[in-house]
Design a protein around this motif. Structure first.
Motif, PDB file in Angstrom:
ATOM      1  N   ASN A 381      25.465 -75.840  69.275  1.00 29.21           N
ATOM      2  CA  ASN A 381      24.615 -74.941  68.493  1.00 29.21           C
ATOM      3  C   ASN A 381      23.455 -74.456  69.353  1.00 29.21           C
ATOM      4  O   ASN A 381      22.354 -75.004  69.320  1.00 29.21           O
ATOM      5  N   ARG A 384      20.057 -73.411  67.675  1.00 29.71           N
ATOM      6  CA  ARG A 384      19.241 -74.551  67.259  1.00 29.71           C
ATOM      7  C   ARG A 384      18.617 -75.247  68.468  1.00 29.71           C
ATOM      8  O   ARG A 384      17.467 -75.691  68.427  1.00 29.71           O
ATOM      9  N   GLU A 438      25.188 -76.576  61.317  1.00 31.96           N
ATOM     10  CA  GLU A 438      26.170 -75.518  61.526  1.00 31.96           C
ATOM     11  C   GLU A 438      27.340 -76.006  62.378  1.00 31.96           C
ATOM     12  O   GLU A 438      28.502 -75.721  62.083  1.00 31.96           O
ATOM     13  N   TRP A 470      26.243 -83.333  56.605  1.00 26.62           N
ATOM     14  CA  TRP A 470      26.642 -82.025  57.121  1.00 26.62           C
ATOM     15  C   TRP A 470      28.153 -81.879  57.236  1.00 26.62           C
ATOM     16  O   TRP A 470      28.662 -80.758  57.332  1.00 26.62           O
ATOM     17  N   PHE A 578      18.796 -80.876  55.419  1.00 27.97           N
ATOM     18  CA  PHE A 578      19.444 -79.705  56.002  1.00 27.97           C
ATOM     19  C   PHE A 578      18.362 -78.823  56.619  1.00 27.97           C
ATOM     20  O   PHE A 578      17.643 -78.128  55.897  1.00 27.97           O
ATOM     21  N   GLU A 580      16.339 -75.812  58.375  1.00 29.36           N
ATOM     22  CA  GLU A 580      16.421 -74.373  58.115  1.00 29.36           C
ATOM     23  C   GLU A 580      17.488 -73.734  59.004  1.00 29.36           C
ATOM     24  O   GLU A 580      17.538 -73.982  60.207  1.00 29.36           O
ATOM     25  N   PRO A 581      18.379 -72.922  58.419  1.00 26.18           N
ATOM     26  CA  PRO A 581      19.449 -72.304  59.224  1.00 26.18           C
ATOM     27  C   PRO A 581      18.882 -71.473  60.364  1.00 26.18           C
ATOM     28  O   PRO A 581      17.823 -70.842  60.235  1.00 26.18           O
TER      29      PRO A 581
END
Length: 848
Positions: A381, A384, A438, A470, A578, A580-581
């Motif tokens: 990711n 991130r 993700e 997740w 979770f 923040e996207p």
């Protein structure tokens, strides 16, 4: 034992362990510190006399003499009493032990570790708290003090000697920062304890729902019926790899194969992936246990991060502790191993009777846990990583810093999943931020996460408990050792030189922990790889309750929910369930590219005509180069993949520096092939995995080579630059005062080289492979030109340009890039540039 009594016992053990662990944290801290050669002197000019801080308007000072007196004699002077009066007796004893502890690390080892950029960032974080002057980061003071203390043969590397060697009279402690940090750590630690207690309760509740009489079932902690034979094997792999002698174009893939002796039918295969800095035998107890139950087990040696690599680094033979490409190289080791074993099973009757490659699982530990999850489908990711891995985010956990090395990979979506893997068992993995929600959410096979309640090496909440939420696969398990550590089930080689009795948990616990792990790994793979229903009862909380010992247990849950932890904690947790996207996915393409090609029979491509050896017009006026061969091979590849008997027609469009991105954004082509540097800031466009690497250098007549110094501002030099390139931006930022002559449009590079040959510019700055090839194409004397500096100024990975809204098409192209036919094209066009590519990759690894 009741759950309540177990929790009380766990809390007592946990509190004792936390106090002990302060000693370990100090040891790890010192191991992480180092010094630059500029401060390598026999003695510091000044020697620290006191530690100073401010509490509101008050200045508080503690003399180093007082600390030294307390360490040696146990006497507490008045100034030190300000601190010690606030400690209980047990903590005070441990505080003195920390001050007395001598760490056997030499100055040379510390200096080598100091050369690692990752470590420098860690020490810089620490320097925000321990300062050489008020509000001045203590990085260099810390490093010099540690190296000088380690070089002191009399006192050695102790806390008090490090303080004594500090190169300023006062050591300033940023008390506000430390208090805020300690409050945050205490909050996170409190939440961790609540989370572990809730897992114990949830496991007990699940066990009560499904009572099973395990006295009638086999004890999986004991070896199975098969005797085990171990064979050491090696496959030679033709691929770029970091090794213990540096970067190499090929490498030996060593592994131990554990086989059940006398088994007549092919055995299912489990691949075991080692942790960072360890050997393939580290989890030999798991390998032997699985083999005794009828599995073939391949324990892989990852040459770019094994014990030999770590030792070679500490001897000063390597410049990097870990390279970014190791995050990909490890996963490819697993894929190459399976490829080679498939080849053997296809060509050799002996091997076809040994292995059942339709039933494959993977087991990994720590860095190997990451690797196992990655080949199982978890995705790196990078957005991130970019958000979390910044200097403002204070974090001195070494596993976090290790993960942050992955941010230096090319900014593409690496498809490193191996579909042959049917189930994954990941012990103490690091997952956050390298995967995040993700990346973990893309795993769709059965997954076991094995964790330890006292794991501070890879913090359990952030890397195992929350990542369990997740996972979207319906077959997921979380197993928790209580009170276990990151090293409870490992061999001692991982923590050689550190206090084993603290790092491995309560006395006698490693043998118990290994028996739990052996049993659960057999149960997990028997049920999810072999499909043996009779092993399903073992994958329950009832079984872990049955085998757990008093005071040191294993607790399994399949149905823990985030809201349970929030209710137990009484408020929102300090670590979000979770985060923040960070990735805003592009809306899916209305008609996927593969479906469009199958429907229309047309493959639309764009190719450069001015970028030898990638794409250019030959003497006959036809497109030639690597991209021309790639398109021809892709046509045949898709014809077979789509089973299109009528064939596929290739529609070719010319591309240039100016229109290459627009061709994809406007959906006029399915791909563009050329020397496109992989980047993440072009809307509507993504890239394939890299197929070549190069770097920026100056091309200039050899008689003017002395004019170039990459570290100067080049103010008196007239240089040629190509418009609409990443090099243009680099030059404008790095050499603002130099005179620039811009070239643009089709044939821009050809015009620039002609200008250089005609002395209209003094140098051309561009990707080295493109510059040298244009010199050759124009028939100029190659020995009349030089490329400088020797080490490229930038690193550039090239990828195929693709639309960003069709991951299926991206995966297809990435798979195609691995094909044997395309490997032949790479050798044909890039073979003579292999050393240049290797140098560029090496440069990329150092650009951090």
């Amino acid at each position: 034992m009741s759950t309540r009594n177990l929790l009380a016992k766990m809390h007592k053990a946990k509190t004792r362990h936390q106090r002990f662990f302060s000693l370990v944290q100090t040891a790890c801290l010192f191991f992480s510190l180092g010094i630059m050669s500029a401060v390598l002197k026999p003695k510091p000019v000044l020697s620290a006399e006191r530690i100073t801080s401010f509490f509101g308007p008050l200045q508080i000072s503690i003399s180093v003499d007082s600390l030294e007196t307390f360490a040696k004699e146990g006497e507490i002077n008045r100034d030190l009493a300000l601190i010690t009066n606030r400690l209980d007796e047990e903590t005070l004893v441990k505080f003195r032990e920390i001050l007395q502890e001598r760490f056997e690390l030499g100055p040379a080892e510390i200096y080598r570790v100091a050369r690692v950029p990752m470590v420098e960032r860690l020490v810089s974080q620490l320097g925000r708290a321990v300062q050489i002057d008020y509000n001045i980061n203590g990085l260099y003071g810390i490093r010099s003090a540690v190296i000088l203390a380690a070089a002191d043969k009399t006192e050695g590397l102790t806390v008090t000697n490090v303080l004594r060697k500090f190169p300023t009279k006062d050591i300033y402690i940023n008390l506000d920062f430390i208090i805020a940090l300690l409050k945050e750590l205490a909050t996170v630690s409190g939440y961790r304890q609540v989370a572990v207690e809730e897992i114990i309760k949830q496991s007990a509740a699940e066990a009560a729902e499904t009572p099973i009489d395990f006295s009638q079932l086999a004890d999986l902690r004991q070896p199975g019926p098969w005797e085990v034979k171990i064979e050491g094997m090696t496959f030679e792999i033709e691929s770029l790899r970091s090794t213990n002698v540096g970067l190499s174009l090929s490498y030996p893939l060593d592994f131990d194969l554990y086989l059940p002796e006398g088994k007549s039918e092919p055995a299912p295969l489990i691949v075991i992936v080692q942790g960072f800095g360890s050997s393939r035998g580290n989890y030999g107890h798991v390998a032997k246990q699985l083999a005794s139950y009828g599995y073939a087990v391949a324990a892989v040696e990852h040459i770019g991060s094994n014990l030999e690599y770590r030792q070679a680094f500490l001897r000063g033979e390597l410049g990097d502790w870990i390279t970014p490409i190791e995050f990909i190289g490890r996963t490819l080791d697993v894929t190459y191993l399976l490829d080679k074993l498939e080849d053997l099973a296809t060509t050799s009757p002996e091997w076809s009777n040994k292995l059942n490659l339709e039933q494959v699982g993977v087991f990994g530990y720590s860095f190997g846990g990451y690797t196992a999850l990655a080949v199982a489908g978890a995705e790196i990711n990078q957005p991130r990583l970019a958000r979390e891995c910044n200097e403002e985010n204070f974090n001195i956990v070494i596993s976090f810093a290790l993960q942050c090395q992955a941010q230096y990979l090319p900014p593409i979506n690496f498809n490193i999943r191996d579909p042959r893997i049917k189930a994954v068992f990941s012990a103490y993995p690091f997952t956050n931020p390298v995967f995040g929600p993700e990346g973990m959410g893309t795993i769709d096979i059965p997954t076991m996460i094995w964790a330890a309640s006292e794991d501070t090496t890879v913090p359990v909440v952030q890397n195992q408990i929350h990542p369990f939420f997740w996972l979207k696969t319906p077959n997921k398990y979380l197993a928790m050792l209580v009170p276990g550590t990151h090293y409870s089930t490992a061999k001692d080689e991982v923590i050689e030189g550190l206090p084993l009795e603290i790092l491995k948990g309560p006395k006698g616990s490693p043998a118990i922990a290994r028996s739990y792990l052996n049993a659960m790994s057999v149960a997990f793979f028997n049920y999810h790889v072999r499909g043996l229903e009779e092993f399903k009862p073992y994958l329950t909380a009832a079984y872990t309750k049955d085998i757990s010992r008093s005071g040191f247990g294993i607790h399994l849950t399949q149905s823990l929910k985030p809201e349970q932890l929030e209710i137990a904690y009484g408020k929102k947790p300090p670590v979000p369930f979770f985060p923040e996207p960070v990735v805003a996915s592009a809306p899916p393409r209305e008609e996927p590219v593969l479906e469009e090609i199958k429907r229309t029979g047309a493959l639309k491509v764009a190719v450069r005509s001015d970028a030898a050896p990638f794409g250019y017009l030959g003497s006959n006026g036809n497109w030639t180069g690597y991209c021309a061969d790639l398109v021809n091979s892709l046509e045949q590849y898709l014809e077979l993949k789509l089973n299109r008997s009528g064939g596929i027609q290739v529609v070719e469009l010319p591309s240039s520096l100016e229109n290459r991105y627009q061709l994809l954004q406007q959906e006029r082509v399915h791909l563009e092939c050329g020397p496109n540097t992989i980047r993440s800031d072009i809307e509507g466009v993504t890239f394939s995995k890299p197929f070549f690497a190069t770097g920026t250098q100056f091309l200039l007549p050899i008689n003017k080579a002395s004019q170039i110094n990459g570290n100067s501002d080049l103010a008196n030099l007239k240089i040629g630059v190509l418009k609409n390139t990443t090099t243009e931006k680099f030059v404008e930022e790095q050499y603002p005062s130099t005179e620039k002559v811009y070239f643009e449009g089709t044939g821009a590079r050809a015009k620039a080289v002609q200008a250089l040959a005609n002395n209209k510019i003094e140098a051309l700055v561009s990707d080295s492979i493109l510059s040298t090839q244009e010199v050759e194409r124009q028939g100029l004397a190659a020995d009349g030109y030089a490329l400088l500096p020797k080490r490229p100024l930038t690193c550039d990975y090239y990828g195929i340009l693709l639309p960003d809204n069709d991951p299926q098409w991206q995966n297809t192209i990435n798979d195609f890039l691995n094909s044997q036919t395309l490997n032949q094209a790479s050798t044909k066009w890039f073979g003579e540039f292999s050393e240049e590519a290797l140098s560029a990759v090496d440069s990329c690894n150092r650009q951090r």
